[in-house]
Design a protein around this motif. Structure first.
Motif: not given
Length: 146
Positions: A90-97, A110-112, A117-122, A142-146
């Motif tokens: 599970s991955i959260w791709q973080y953007a913002g402040e 989302n493609s990346v 091998g991840g699952k976008n939590v959003f 999420p297990a990973v914050i990208w």
């Protein structure tokens, strides 16, 4: 200006802006990258490859565009082979402040995530990016914050 390019179909085409773009009325050819346009869950890089091929055609460098796409496809194939047989992370791709602004189901992030091998939590959020609350991020755990 004879031509305009935008990284989103909204940038130049008038899509999503509540009206038509001024560019066509000014006889300016435009190209908005389809890789960032709304239209379902994006889990491959095919829209990006199509954009590269289109630009290759526009600028009369189709052979170079095909080389770039082939190189990218080879890299993706190598990377996805590394995650075959593994449970998605599970991955959260973080953007913002201050406010979390994660990648949703549309667009290249989302493609990346999927190809890596991840699952976008959003992934259930039907946009490229959306404002969410910190509570929602915590709930998704999420297990990973990208």
């Amino acid at each position: 200006m004879d031509e305009g390019y935008g990284t989103s179909c909204r940038s130049l085409s008038g899509v999503g802006d509540g009206g038509e773009s001024a560019a066509p009325r000014q006889n300016i050819d435009t190209y908005g990258f389809i890789a960032q346009c709304p239209g379902g869950v994006t889990t491959t890089l095919e829209p990006l490859y199509e954009d590269i091929r289109s630009l290759g055609s526009i600028f009369d460098v189709s052979d170079k565009a095909e080389e770039i796409v082939a190189d990218m496809q080879s890299t993706v194939d190598e990377a996805t082979a590394l995650t075959e047989g593994h449970e998605p992370i599970s991955i959260w791709q973080y953007a913002g402040e201050e406010i979390p602004y994660p990648a949703g189901r549309w667009g290249i992030p989302n493609s990346v995530i999927t190809l890596a091998g991840g699952k976008n939590v959003f992934e259930d959020v039907e946009v490229n990016y959306a404002e969410v609350s910190w509570e929602q991020v915590i709930e998704r755990n999420p297990a990973v914050i990208w």
